[in-house]
Write a protein that holds these residues in place. Structure first.
Motif, PDB file in Angstrom:
ATOM      1  N   ARG A   1      24.747 -17.672   0.758  1.00 46.52           N
ATOM      2  CA  ARG A   1      25.825 -18.135   1.637  1.00 46.52           C
ATOM      3  C   ARG A   1      25.224 -18.772   2.893  1.00 46.52           C
ATOM      4  O   ARG A   1      25.652 -19.840   3.322  1.00 46.52           O
TER       5      ARG A   1
ATOM      6  N   LEU B   1      25.144 -22.817   4.757  1.00 51.81           N
ATOM      7  CA  LEU B   1      25.410 -23.133   6.155  1.00 51.81           C
ATOM      8  C   LEU B   1      24.199 -23.720   6.872  1.00 51.81           C
ATOM      9  O   LEU B   1      24.328 -24.246   7.973  1.00 51.81           O
TER      10      LEU B   1
ATOM     11  N   ALA C   1      32.648 -21.729  -2.047  1.00 51.04           N
ATOM     12  CA  ALA C   1      33.020 -21.773  -0.632  1.00 51.04           C
ATOM     13  C   ALA C   1      34.274 -22.599  -0.396  1.00 51.04           C
ATOM     14  O   ALA C   1      35.059 -22.304   0.516  1.00 51.04           O
TER      15      ALA C   1
ATOM     16  N   THR D   1      32.729 -16.742   4.325  1.00 56.50           N
ATOM     17  CA  THR D   1      32.329 -17.991   4.980  1.00 56.50           C
ATOM     18  C   THR D   1      33.295 -18.317   6.107  1.00 56.50           C
ATOM     19  O   THR D   1      32.869 -18.730   7.197  1.00 56.50           O
TER      20      THR D   1
END
Length: 120
Positions: free
Chosen positions: A38, A42, A88, A107
Motif C-alpha cells: 500500500r 503512495l 485502491a 488508503t
C-alpha cells in the motif's frame, strides 16, 4: 521470550521484553507485506496526486484527472490500472465515460492524514 520465533531463539538478546514488544508490534508478516505494498502505491508522486484528487474531489474521469494533475491521459490511465489492480480505486462506467474513485478504506485514511497535515 515467548514471542521470539524459534528460528531466532538462539540469538543473543539484550532487552528481552523490548524484543517481545518489537515482535508484537511487527505482527503478521503477510499484513506487513500488504501495508508495504500500500505504501509503495503512495510512494510515486503521480499516483499519490491521482489518489489525492480522487479522494478530495470524488469520482473523476481520466481526462479530468490529467488536467488536475498535469499528467498526460496515457500516464493517468496506466497509473489507474495499477491502482485498480491493487484495489485502491474502482471505476464506474457511465455511458462511454469511466469515473474513478478511491475504494480502499485504509488508503482513504492515509489520504485523510495527509490532508490534515498538509500546509495551507
Amino acid at each position: 521470550m515467548h514471542l521470539v520465533p524459534a528460528e531466532r531463539a538462539g540469538h543473543r538478546i539484550i532487552d528481552g521484553h523490548r524484543v517481545c514488544d518489537a515482535v508484537a508490534a511487527i505482527g503478521d508478516p503477510d499484513r506487513v507485506r500488504a501495508w508495504a505494498d500500500r505504501f509503495s502505491l503512495l510512494a510515486d508522486a503521480n499516483r499519490l496526486a491521482l489518489l489525492l484528487a480522487l479522494h478530495r474531489a470524488g469520482p473523476l474521469a481520466v481526462s479530468d484527472l490529467a488536467v488536475a494533475t498535469g499528467m498526460r491521459d496515457p500516464a493517468v490511465s496506466q497509473a489507474l490500472r495499477l491502482l485498480r489492480a491493487a484495489g485502491a480505486v474502482a471505476g464506474e462506467k457511465e455511458g462511454r465515460v469511466v469515473r474513478y474513485r478511491v475504494v480502499d478504506e485504509a488508503t482513504a485514511r492515509l489520504l485523510d492524514e495527509y490532508a490534515a497535515n498538509a500546509p495551507v
